[in-house]
Design a protein around this motif. Structure first.
Motif, PDB file in Angstrom:
ATOM      1  N   MET A 168       0.824  -1.205   0.000  1.00 17.18           N
ATOM      2  CA  MET A 168       0.000   0.000   0.000  1.00 17.18           C
ATOM      3  C   MET A 168       0.864   1.263   0.000  1.00 17.18           C
ATOM      4  O   MET A 168       0.471   2.293  -0.544  1.00 17.18           O
ATOM      5  CB  MET A 168      -0.932   0.001   1.218  1.00 17.18           C
ATOM      6  N   PHE A 169       2.034   1.182   0.600  1.00 11.59           N
ATOM      7  CA  PHE A 169       2.922   2.335   0.686  1.00 11.59           C
ATOM      8  C   PHE A 169       3.366   2.800  -0.704  1.00 11.59           C
ATOM      9  O   PHE A 169       3.468   3.993  -0.974  1.00 11.59           O
ATOM     10  CB  PHE A 169       4.139   2.005   1.546  1.00 11.59           C
ATOM     11  N   GLY A 170       3.635   1.848  -1.590  1.00  5.91           N
ATOM     12  CA  GLY A 170       4.097   2.190  -2.929  1.00  5.91           C
ATOM     13  C   GLY A 170       2.969   2.512  -3.897  1.00  5.91           C
ATOM     14  O   GLY A 170       3.230   2.816  -5.057  1.00  5.91           O
ATOM     15  N   ALA A 172       0.909   5.047  -3.804  1.00  2.00           N
ATOM     16  CA  ALA A 172       0.781   6.498  -4.008  1.00  2.00           C
ATOM     17  C   ALA A 172      -0.678   6.929  -4.128  1.00  2.00           C
ATOM     18  O   ALA A 172      -1.054   7.657  -5.036  1.00  2.00           O
ATOM     19  CB  ALA A 172       1.560   6.936  -5.246  1.00  2.00           C
ATOM     20  N   ARG A 173      -1.498   6.490  -3.183  1.00  2.26           N
ATOM     21  CA  ARG A 173      -2.894   6.889  -3.141  1.00  2.26           C
ATOM     22  C   ARG A 173      -3.159   7.786  -1.944  1.00  2.26           C
ATOM     23  O   ARG A 173      -2.504   7.665  -0.906  1.00  2.26           O
ATOM     24  CB  ARG A 173      -3.806   5.656  -3.087  1.00  2.26           C
ATOM     25  N   THR A 174      -4.127   8.688  -2.114  1.00  2.00           N
ATOM     26  CA  THR A 174      -4.504   9.594  -1.037  1.00  2.00           C
ATOM     27  C   THR A 174      -5.873   9.183  -0.507  1.00  2.00           C
ATOM     28  O   THR A 174      -6.834   9.059  -1.282  1.00  2.00           O
ATOM     29  CB  THR A 174      -4.570  11.046  -1.540  1.00  2.00           C
ATOM     30  N   TYR A 175      -5.948   8.985   0.804  1.00  2.00           N
ATOM     31  CA  TYR A 175      -7.195   8.549   1.435  1.00  2.00           C
ATOM     32  C   TYR A 175      -7.821   9.732   2.164  1.00  2.00           C
ATOM     33  O   TYR A 175      -7.166  10.387   2.975  1.00  2.00           O
ATOM     34  CB  TYR A 175      -6.928   7.394   2.403  1.00  2.00           C
ATOM     35  N   LYS A 176      -9.093   9.963   1.885  1.00  2.00           N
ATOM     36  CA  LYS A 176      -9.805  11.076   2.498  1.00  2.00           C
ATOM     37  C   LYS A 176     -11.105  10.582   3.121  1.00  2.00           C
ATOM     38  O   LYS A 176     -11.663   9.556   2.711  1.00  2.00           O
ATOM     39  CB  LYS A 176     -10.103  12.169   1.463  1.00  2.00           C
ATOM     40  N   ALA A 177     -11.597  11.344   4.091  1.00  2.00           N
ATOM     41  CA  ALA A 177     -12.861  11.008   4.740  1.00  2.00           C
ATOM     42  C   ALA A 177     -13.603  12.293   5.076  1.00  2.00           C
ATOM     43  O   ALA A 177     -12.999  13.263   5.541  1.00  2.00           O
ATOM     44  CB  ALA A 177     -12.625  10.182   6.001  1.00  2.00           C
ATOM     45  N   THR A 178     -14.907  12.285   4.810  1.00  2.00           N
ATOM     46  CA  THR A 178     -15.764  13.417   5.143  1.00  2.00           C
ATOM     47  C   THR A 178     -16.610  13.039   6.361  1.00  2.00           C
ATOM     48  O   THR A 178     -17.337  12.043   6.330  1.00  2.00           O
ATOM     49  CB  THR A 178     -16.683  13.790   3.967  1.00  2.00           C
ATOM     50  N   PHE A 179     -16.500  13.833   7.418  1.00  2.00           N
ATOM     51  CA  PHE A 179     -17.197  13.548   8.675  1.00  2.00           C
ATOM     52  C   PHE A 179     -18.503  14.348   8.737  1.00  2.00           C
ATOM     53  O   PHE A 179     -18.756  15.230   7.910  1.00  2.00           O
ATOM     54  CB  PHE A 179     -16.281  13.870   9.848  1.00  2.00           C
ATOM     55  N   PRO A 180     -19.351  14.038   9.722  1.00  2.00           N
ATOM     56  CA  PRO A 180     -20.645  14.735   9.818  1.00  2.00           C
ATOM     57  C   PRO A 180     -20.555  16.250   9.924  1.00  2.00           C
ATOM     58  O   PRO A 180     -21.558  16.934   9.704  1.00  2.00           O
ATOM     59  CB  PRO A 180     -21.264  14.123  11.093  1.00  2.00           C
ATOM     60  N   LEU A 196      -3.666   1.361   6.623  1.00  2.00           N
ATOM     61  CA  LEU A 196      -4.141   1.004   5.288  1.00  2.00           C
ATOM     62  C   LEU A 196      -3.322   1.676   4.201  1.00  2.00           C
ATOM     63  O   LEU A 196      -3.116   1.105   3.124  1.00  2.00           O
ATOM     64  CB  LEU A 196      -5.623   1.381   5.144  1.00  2.00           C
ATOM     65  N   ASN A 197      -2.855   2.902   4.449  1.00  2.00           N
ATOM     66  CA  ASN A 197      -2.114   3.622   3.412  1.00  2.00           C
ATOM     67  C   ASN A 197      -0.618   3.343   3.409  1.00  2.00           C
ATOM     68  O   ASN A 197       0.110   3.847   2.539  1.00  2.00           O
ATOM     69  CB  ASN A 197      -2.369   5.127   3.515  1.00  2.00           C
ATOM     70  N   THR A 198      -0.120   2.520   4.365  1.00  2.00           N
ATOM     71  CA  THR A 198       1.321   2.238   4.398  1.00  2.00           C
ATOM     72  C   THR A 198       1.645   0.756   4.545  1.00  2.00           C
ATOM     73  O   THR A 198       2.823   0.385   4.539  1.00  2.00           O
ATOM     74  CB  THR A 198       1.995   2.984   5.570  1.00  2.00           C
ATOM     75  N   PHE A 199       0.636  -0.096   4.656  1.00  2.00           N
ATOM     76  CA  PHE A 199       0.883  -1.513   4.937  1.00  2.00           C
ATOM     77  C   PHE A 199       1.675  -2.168   3.820  1.00  2.00           C
ATOM     78  O   PHE A 199       1.385  -2.029   2.631  1.00  2.00           O
ATOM     79  CB  PHE A 199      -0.441  -2.268   5.119  1.00  2.00           C
ATOM     80  N   GLN A 200       2.700  -2.912   4.217  1.00  2.00           N
ATOM     81  CA  GLN A 200       3.499  -3.712   3.304  1.00  2.00           C
ATOM     82  C   GLN A 200       3.672  -5.095   3.912  1.00  2.00           C
ATOM     83  O   GLN A 200       4.151  -5.226   5.043  1.00  2.00           O
ATOM     84  CB  GLN A 200       4.871  -3.072   3.061  1.00  2.00           C
ATOM     85  N   GLY A 201       3.297  -6.098   3.171  1.00  2.00           N
ATOM     86  CA  GLY A 201       3.432  -7.444   3.701  1.00  2.00           C
ATOM     87  C   GLY A 201       2.706  -8.456   2.840  1.00  2.00           C
ATOM     88  O   GLY A 201       2.106  -8.115   1.815  1.00  2.00           O
ATOM     89  N   THR A 202       2.753  -9.699   3.261  1.00  2.00           N
ATOM     90  CA  THR A 202       2.114 -10.798   2.545  1.00  2.00           C
ATOM     91  C   THR A 202       0.929 -11.309   3.353  1.00  2.00           C
ATOM     92  O   THR A 202       1.062 -11.607   4.542  1.00  2.00           O
ATOM     93  CB  THR A 202       3.101 -11.949   2.303  1.00  2.00           C
ATOM     94  N   ILE A 203      -0.228 -11.372   2.707  1.00  3.14           N
ATOM     95  CA  ILE A 203      -1.413 -11.921   3.355  1.00  3.14           C
ATOM     96  C   ILE A 203      -1.585 -13.344   2.841  1.00  3.14           C
ATOM     97  O   ILE A 203      -1.782 -13.579   1.642  1.00  3.14           O
ATOM     98  CB  ILE A 203      -2.666 -11.082   3.043  1.00  3.14           C
ATOM     99  N   LYS A 204      -1.479 -14.278   3.743  1.00  4.04           N
ATOM    100  CA  LYS A 204      -1.542 -15.687   3.376  1.00  4.04           C
ATOM    101  C   LYS A 204      -2.908 -16.039   2.791  1.00  4.04           C
ATOM    102  O   LYS A 204      -3.902 -15.363   3.031  1.00  4.04           O
ATOM    103  CB  LYS A 204      -1.268 -16.555   4.607  1.00  4.04           C
ATOM    104  N   ALA A 205      -2.937 -17.096   2.010  1.00  2.00           N
ATOM    105  CA  ALA A 205      -4.184 -17.579   1.438  1.00  2.00           C
ATOM    106  C   ALA A 205      -5.178 -17.872   2.556  1.00  2.00           C
ATOM    107  O   ALA A 205      -4.866 -18.603   3.504  1.00  2.00           O
ATOM    108  CB  ALA A 205      -3.928 -18.835   0.606  1.00  2.00           C
ATOM    109  N   GLY A 206      -6.342 -17.255   2.476  1.00  2.40           N
ATOM    110  CA  GLY A 206      -7.364 -17.437   3.496  1.00  2.40           C
ATOM    111  C   GLY A 206      -7.094 -16.646   4.765  1.00  2.40           C
ATOM    112  O   GLY A 206      -7.897 -16.706   5.708  1.00  2.40           O
TER     113      GLY A 206
END
Length: 241
Positions: A168-170, A172-180, A196-206
């Motif tokens: 996710m780090f590579g 290059a996406r911008t995450y935004k949120a609009t609150f009430p 979520l915007n910087t996670f790097q790793g392997t997610i095993k099957a299942g």
């Protein structure tokens, strides 16, 4: 050696150099030009004279004054030039306005698609507020005075039969949120391992991994009914949580 003698010597040196030209007409300098040359020459001499303290200081001040006047004049000329260029550019822009595309296009997609990992299942697990956010016992973040963190929680699940390498780090996406409160906030670019915007790793099957997004918002801001978006290359994806 005083600054006065240094200036006199500099003027004499300049005069000698000027008068030794072969048939060259003598250049008539104004008082301001002579003063500038004398001060600069005195500065050069005093710079290498360890016994002279005042000469370098005085010469520097005079040079700064002369330079400031020249910078002011140049700034004024550049300002007029820039105004003209801006006006011309504005006319060109108006004439071609119908040809320019929209700066940001919007579309509705799943969060997994917006991240670039459509094979994942990404679910939103709600949000909570915290003035301090800790990741384990090795990393801590504190919100600025009057603010708090909105901690949005997500689960990244790999429903396939193969491991998925995630960067996710590579992305290059911008995450935004609009609150009430109607304001849109950008997720913090943190050094968190499980963001979520910087996670790097392997997610095993299942397998699955829990991650978060941090938004620093004013204290008292409600954290329900949040609307989220992801921006990539001027394309804004609206996310239904």
């Amino acid at each position: 050696m005083t600054a006065r003698y240094l200036k006199m010597a500099a003027v004499a040196f300049t005069a000698i150099i000027t008068l030794t030209g072969c048939g060259t007409q003598l250049y008539d300098m104004t008082d301001a030009e002579q003063s500038l040359i004398a001060n600069y020459s005195a500065y050069v001499v005093a710079k290498h004279n360890i016994y002279q303290q005042d000469g370098m200081t005085n010469a520097t001040e005079n040079l700064k004054a002369e330079d400031t006047e020249k910078v002011d004049e140049a700034s004024t000329d550049n300002s007029h030039s820039q105004d003209n260029k801006t006006s011309e550019a504005g006319n060109d822009k108006n004439s071609n306005s119908q040809k320019e595309p929209s700066a940001t296009q919007e579309k509705k997609v799943s969060l997994a698609e917006a991240t670039g990992y459509g094979s994942l299942d990404i679910t939103y697990d709600g949000a909570n507020e915290s003035d301090v956010y800790n990741e384990g016992s090795y990393y801590s973040m504190t919100a600025e005075s009057g603010n708090t963190f909105a901690v949005m929680k997500f689960t990244l699940k790999n429903p396939t039969g193969e491991d998925i390498n995630v960067d996710m780090f590579g992305n290059a996406r911008t995450y935004k949120a609009t609150f009430p409160d109607g304001k849109e906030y950008t997720a913090l670019g943190t050094f968190l391992t499980y963001s979520l915007n910087t996670f790097q790793g392997t997610i095993k099957a299942g397998g699955a991994v829990d991650v978060v997004l941090l938004f620093e918002i004013p204290q008292g801001t409600a954290c329900d009914n949040i609307m989220m978006s992801v921006i990539k290359d001027n394309e804004k994806s609206l996310i239904e949580l």
